[in-house]
Scaffold this motif. Structure first.
Motif, PDB file in Angstrom:
ATOM      1  N   LEU A  83       0.825  -1.212   0.000  1.00  0.00           N
ATOM      2  CA  LEU A  83       0.000   0.000   0.000  1.00  0.00           C
ATOM      3  C   LEU A  83       0.860   1.264   0.000  1.00  0.00           C
ATOM      4  O   LEU A  83       1.948   1.284   0.589  1.00  0.00           O
ATOM      5  CB  LEU A  83      -0.921   0.000   1.224  1.00  0.00           C
ATOM      6  N   PRO A  84       0.357   2.339  -0.626  1.00  0.00           N
ATOM      7  CA  PRO A  84       1.094   3.611  -0.616  1.00  0.00           C
ATOM      8  C   PRO A  84       1.308   4.115   0.810  1.00  0.00           C
ATOM      9  O   PRO A  84       0.416   4.022   1.651  1.00  0.00           O
ATOM     10  CB  PRO A  84       0.170   4.551  -1.399  1.00  0.00           C
ATOM     11  N   GLY A  85       2.494   4.650   1.059  1.00  0.00           N
ATOM     12  CA  GLY A  85       2.795   5.232   2.361  1.00  0.00           C
ATOM     13  C   GLY A  85       3.407   4.278   3.360  1.00  0.00           C
ATOM     14  O   GLY A  85       3.938   4.715   4.392  1.00  0.00           O
ATOM     15  N   VAL A  86       3.345   2.977   3.099  1.00  0.00           N
ATOM     16  CA  VAL A  86       3.922   1.999   4.030  1.00  0.00           C
ATOM     17  C   VAL A  86       5.419   1.910   3.762  1.00  0.00           C
ATOM     18  O   VAL A  86       5.849   1.558   2.661  1.00  0.00           O
ATOM     19  CB  VAL A  86       3.256   0.618   3.881  1.00  0.00           C
ATOM     20  N   ARG A  87       6.195   2.234   4.789  1.00  0.00           N
ATOM     21  CA  ARG A  87       7.646   2.328   4.622  1.00  0.00           C
ATOM     22  C   ARG A  87       8.396   1.135   5.183  1.00  0.00           C
ATOM     23  O   ARG A  87       9.632   1.124   5.168  1.00  0.00           O
ATOM     24  CB  ARG A  87       8.178   3.608   5.300  1.00  0.00           C
ATOM     25  N   GLY A  88       7.674   0.132   5.702  1.00  0.00           N
ATOM     26  CA  GLY A  88       8.373  -1.054   6.167  1.00  0.00           C
ATOM     27  C   GLY A  88       7.730  -1.693   7.376  1.00  0.00           C
ATOM     28  O   GLY A  88       6.569  -1.441   7.714  1.00  0.00           O
ATOM     29  N   LEU A  89       8.507  -2.549   8.038  1.00  0.00           N
ATOM     30  CA  LEU A  89       8.063  -3.327   9.187  1.00  0.00           C
ATOM     31  C   LEU A  89       8.838  -2.915  10.437  1.00  0.00           C
ATOM     32  O   LEU A  89      10.045  -2.683  10.382  1.00  0.00           O
ATOM     33  CB  LEU A  89       8.301  -4.818   8.950  1.00  0.00           C
ATOM     34  N   THR A  90       8.142  -2.845  11.558  1.00  0.00           N
ATOM     35  CA  THR A  90       8.786  -2.722  12.865  1.00  0.00           C
ATOM     36  C   THR A  90       8.119  -3.746  13.766  1.00  0.00           C
ATOM     37  O   THR A  90       7.074  -3.494  14.357  1.00  0.00           O
ATOM     38  CB  THR A  90       8.633  -1.305  13.445  1.00  0.00           C
ATOM     39  N   VAL A  91       8.704  -4.930  13.819  1.00  0.00           N
ATOM     40  CA  VAL A  91       8.060  -6.078  14.459  1.00  0.00           C
ATOM     41  C   VAL A  91       9.036  -6.782  15.397  1.00  0.00           C
ATOM     42  O   VAL A  91      10.250  -6.682  15.236  1.00  0.00           O
ATOM     43  CB  VAL A  91       7.523  -7.071  13.403  1.00  0.00           C
ATOM     44  N   GLY A  92       8.485  -7.489  16.375  1.00  0.00           N
ATOM     45  CA  GLY A  92       9.325  -8.147  17.354  1.00  0.00           C
ATOM     46  C   GLY A  92       8.954  -9.576  17.645  1.00  0.00           C
ATOM     47  O   GLY A  92       9.566 -10.525  17.147  1.00  0.00           O
ATOM     48  N   ARG A  93       7.921  -9.758  18.459  1.00  0.00           N
ATOM     49  CA  ARG A  93       7.625 -11.083  18.990  1.00  0.00           C
ATOM     50  C   ARG A  93       7.341 -12.123  17.924  1.00  0.00           C
ATOM     51  O   ARG A  93       7.742 -13.290  18.061  1.00  0.00           O
ATOM     52  CB  ARG A  93       6.444 -10.982  19.971  1.00  0.00           C
ATOM     53  N   THR A  94       6.660 -11.739  16.862  1.00  0.00           N
ATOM     54  CA  THR A  94       6.333 -12.689  15.808  1.00  0.00           C
ATOM     55  C   THR A  94       7.585 -13.331  15.221  1.00  0.00           C
ATOM     56  O   THR A  94       7.590 -14.531  14.905  1.00  0.00           O
ATOM     57  CB  THR A  94       5.560 -11.983  14.676  1.00  0.00           C
ATOM     58  N   LEU A  95       8.644 -12.546  15.088  1.00  0.00           N
ATOM     59  CA  LEU A  95       9.873 -13.037  14.467  1.00  0.00           C
ATOM     60  C   LEU A  95      10.869 -13.573  15.485  1.00  0.00           C
ATOM     61  O   LEU A  95      11.607 -14.513  15.196  1.00  0.00           O
ATOM     62  CB  LEU A  95      10.530 -11.914  13.669  1.00  0.00           C
ATOM     63  N   LEU A  96      10.906 -12.988  16.664  1.00  0.00           N
ATOM     64  CA  LEU A  96      11.868 -13.429  17.672  1.00  0.00           C
ATOM     65  C   LEU A  96      11.446 -14.713  18.361  1.00  0.00           C
ATOM     66  O   LEU A  96      12.292 -15.464  18.867  1.00  0.00           O
ATOM     67  CB  LEU A  96      12.059 -12.327  18.723  1.00  0.00           C
ATOM     68  N   TYR A  97      10.138 -14.983  18.361  1.00  0.00           N
ATOM     69  CA  TYR A  97       9.621 -16.183  19.033  1.00  0.00           C
ATOM     70  C   TYR A  97       8.673 -16.941  18.104  1.00  0.00           C
ATOM     71  O   TYR A  97       7.503 -17.149  18.422  1.00  0.00           O
ATOM     72  CB  TYR A  97       8.912 -15.795  20.336  1.00  0.00           C
ATOM     73  N   PRO A  98       9.158 -17.385  16.938  1.00  0.00           N
ATOM     74  CA  PRO A  98       8.297 -18.155  16.035  1.00  0.00           C
ATOM     75  C   PRO A  98       7.985 -19.524  16.631  1.00  0.00           C
ATOM     76  O   PRO A  98       8.739 -20.048  17.452  1.00  0.00           O
ATOM     77  CB  PRO A  98       9.155 -18.285  14.775  1.00  0.00           C
ATOM     78  N   HIS A  99       6.881 -20.101  16.210  1.00  0.00           N
ATOM     79  CA  HIS A  99       6.445 -21.377  16.772  1.00  0.00           C
ATOM     80  C   HIS A  99       7.484 -22.479  16.573  1.00  0.00           C
ATOM     81  O   HIS A  99       7.647 -23.349  17.434  1.00  0.00           O
ATOM     82  CB  HIS A  99       5.115 -21.798  16.157  1.00  0.00           C
ATOM     83  N   ASP A 100       8.181 -22.457  15.439  1.00  0.00           N
ATOM     84  CA  ASP A 100       9.141 -23.539  15.169  1.00  0.00           C
ATOM     85  C   ASP A 100      10.528 -23.245  15.725  1.00  0.00           C
ATOM     86  O   ASP A 100      11.435 -24.054  15.580  1.00  0.00           O
ATOM     87  CB  ASP A 100       9.212 -23.835  13.661  1.00  0.00           C
ATOM     88  N   GLY A 101      10.716 -22.087  16.353  1.00  0.00           N
ATOM     89  CA  GLY A 101      11.999 -21.749  16.938  1.00  0.00           C
ATOM     90  C   GLY A 101      13.042 -21.259  15.962  1.00  0.00           C
ATOM     91  O   GLY A 101      14.153 -20.911  16.363  1.00  0.00           O
ATOM     92  N   ASP A 102      12.705 -21.196  14.676  1.00  0.00           N
ATOM     93  CA  ASP A 102      13.668 -20.804  13.650  1.00  0.00           C
ATOM     94  C   ASP A 102      13.628 -19.289  13.455  1.00  0.00           C
ATOM     95  O   ASP A 102      12.971 -18.780  12.545  1.00  0.00           O
ATOM     96  CB  ASP A 102      13.336 -21.548  12.351  1.00  0.00           C
ATOM     97  N   VAL A 103      14.347 -18.568  14.284  1.00  0.00           N
ATOM     98  CA  VAL A 103      14.356 -17.107  14.225  1.00  0.00           C
ATOM     99  C   VAL A 103      14.903 -16.626  12.887  1.00  0.00           C
ATOM    100  O   VAL A 103      14.330 -15.746  12.234  1.00  0.00           O
ATOM    101  CB  VAL A 103      15.181 -16.522  15.387  1.00  0.00           C
ATOM    102  N   ALA A 104      16.009 -17.207  12.450  1.00  0.00           N
ATOM    103  CA  ALA A 104      16.618 -16.789  11.189  1.00  0.00           C
ATOM    104  C   ALA A 104      15.660 -16.998  10.023  1.00  0.00           C
ATOM    105  O   ALA A 104      15.569 -16.152   9.121  1.00  0.00           O
ATOM    106  CB  ALA A 104      17.917 -17.565  10.946  1.00  0.00           C
ATOM    107  N   GLY A 105      14.935 -18.092  10.040  1.00  0.00           N
ATOM    108  CA  GLY A 105      13.985 -18.365   8.965  1.00  0.00           C
ATOM    109  C   GLY A 105      12.835 -17.388   8.957  1.00  0.00           C
ATOM    110  O   GLY A 105      12.409 -16.910   7.891  1.00  0.00           O
ATOM    111  N   ALA A 106      12.307 -17.067  10.134  1.00  0.00           N
ATOM    112  CA  ALA A 106      11.199 -16.118  10.221  1.00  0.00           C
ATOM    113  C   ALA A 106      11.643 -14.733   9.751  1.00  0.00           C
ATOM    114  O   ALA A 106      10.912 -14.039   9.026  1.00  0.00           O
ATOM    115  CB  ALA A 106      10.678 -16.050  11.661  1.00  0.00           C
ATOM    116  N   VAL A 107      12.848 -14.325  10.144  1.00  0.00           N
ATOM    117  CA  VAL A 107      13.357 -13.010   9.735  1.00  0.00           C
ATOM    118  C   VAL A 107      13.581 -12.976   8.228  1.00  0.00           C
ATOM    119  O   VAL A 107      13.233 -11.994   7.557  1.00  0.00           O
ATOM    120  CB  VAL A 107      14.663 -12.691  10.490  1.00  0.00           C
ATOM    121  N   ALA A 108      14.141 -14.032   7.674  1.00  0.00           N
ATOM    122  CA  ALA A 108      14.383 -14.078   6.229  1.00  0.00           C
ATOM    123  C   ALA A 108      13.074 -14.020   5.451  1.00  0.00           C
ATOM    124  O   ALA A 108      12.983 -13.349   4.414  1.00  0.00           O
ATOM    125  CB  ALA A 108      15.163 -15.337   5.866  1.00  0.00           C
TER     126      ALA A 108
END
Length: 324
Positions: free
Chosen positions: A264-289
């Motif tokens: 969408l216009p105006g969206v400049r990116g993501l600022t997220v934490g728990r979803t990526l730092l604590y994924p269900h499968d434990g794969d932090v690197a995979g969630a971030v990628a």
């Protein structure tokens, strides 16, 4: 970096803080800065300011973020991905990451108001107990973030709005970004604070928040991804980053909602934490990628060089703490 269970792996941080506390300022002064914001590049910032508000839960695990060593492990894995542009953190976590040398080339946003503790009797009196604009300037930071919960039935809301406006002005005077995270909020029948995530409520919160302060020249919005996100983004011309929150859907559903909103216009990116730092499968690197792959960037995308600890083998995944 390698993940391990050595309880002393961060003991040197305590020693530095004890013997040489000025090392934090030196680390901030000598770190390599981010190359700068560009309109054709969406930014990816990892958020880690939740513990300072007493908000340690992720999903059904009430103490998921309580172990600081575990959190630092996860943050270093996330920040090692070159597609991650920066960090949003409370002063204690920010200082740890500076001492670890994990913030070279990164954007830095400090968390300014953490006084509205989760479950506090006057939670809407969200006082500025974290970074100040002066401290962020001294750190060489890019800006500060403020949570702005607006409860029309709670008189403490007025004080929070006034303090937020003053913080915006203080940041703007130093040419620092004010990342404002507004919600229309209520207390439910059990006294728990709930954010109203209907599109009309989010739009109203944006209208209030973007008018705070004597200038909006340096103000950004930090908004949840909700239904009718097109209407939400039509309500502002301010640069907007998307927050993750504590997800209640599957990881695939969350990523799909982010991908649609990022277009969408105006969206400049993501600022997220728990979803990526604590994924269900434990794969932090995979969630971030995966999250990084959703960004709409016209420039070349850097190759993802994962740290040894973040290799996608089951032996290197962080044990899952969140109930499936």
């Amino acid at each position: 970096m390698s993940l391990n269970d050595d309880p002393r792996r961060y003991e040197h941080l305590s020693r530095i803080r004890l013997e040489d506390p000025e090392a934090v300022a030196r680390a901030a002064a000598t770190r390599r800065k981010h190359p700068g914001l560009k309109h054709d590049t969406q930014n990816f910032i990892v958020a880690a300011d939740h513990p300072a508000r007493g908000a340690l839960a992720v999903g059904t695990e009430p103490m998921a973020m309580a172990d600081r060593r575990d959190l630092l492990d996860r943050l270093q894995i996330a920040l090692a991905n070159p597609a991650v542009d920066g960090i949003l953190a409370s002063p204690d976590i920010m200082d740890d990451l500076l001492l670890l040398g994990a913030l070279d080339g990164k954007l830095i946003f400090g968390s300014m108001n953490r006084g509205g503790l989760a479950g506090l009797v006057n939670e809407f009196d969200d006082r500025f107990t974290g970074h100040t604009a002066e401290a962020l300037e001294a750190l060489g930071a890019d800006g500060g973030k403020m949570l702005t919960r607006i409860c029309l039935g709670d008189p403490d809301t007025v004080a929070t709005l006034e303090a937020t406006a003053k913080a915006i002005d203080s940041l703007a005077a130093r040419k620092l970004i004010a990342m404002v995270e507004p919600f229309l909020s209520v207390r439910d029948a059990h006294g728990k604070v709930r954010n109203d995530l209907r599109a009309d409520a989010v739009i109203k919160s944006v209208g209030i928040a973007e008018g705070l302060g004597s200038t909006s020249a340096y103000t950004w919005m930090k908004l949840p991804v909700v239904a009718e996100m097109e209407r939400v983004m039509a309500s502002t011309t301010l640069p907007t980053v998307l927050l993750g929150g504590d997800p209640d859907g599957t990881q695939d559903e969350v990523f799909a909602s982010w991908q649609a909103a990022l277009a969408l216009p105006g969206v400049r990116g993501l600022t997220v934490g728990r979803t990526l730092l604590y994924p269900h499968d434990g794969d932090v690197a995979g969630a971030v990628a995966t999250a990084a792959s959703l960004l709409n960037n016209s420039g070349p995308v850097p190759a993802v060089v994962e740290p040894a600890a973040a290799e996608r083998s089951s032996s290197n995944r962080i044990p899952v703490k969140v109930s499936e």
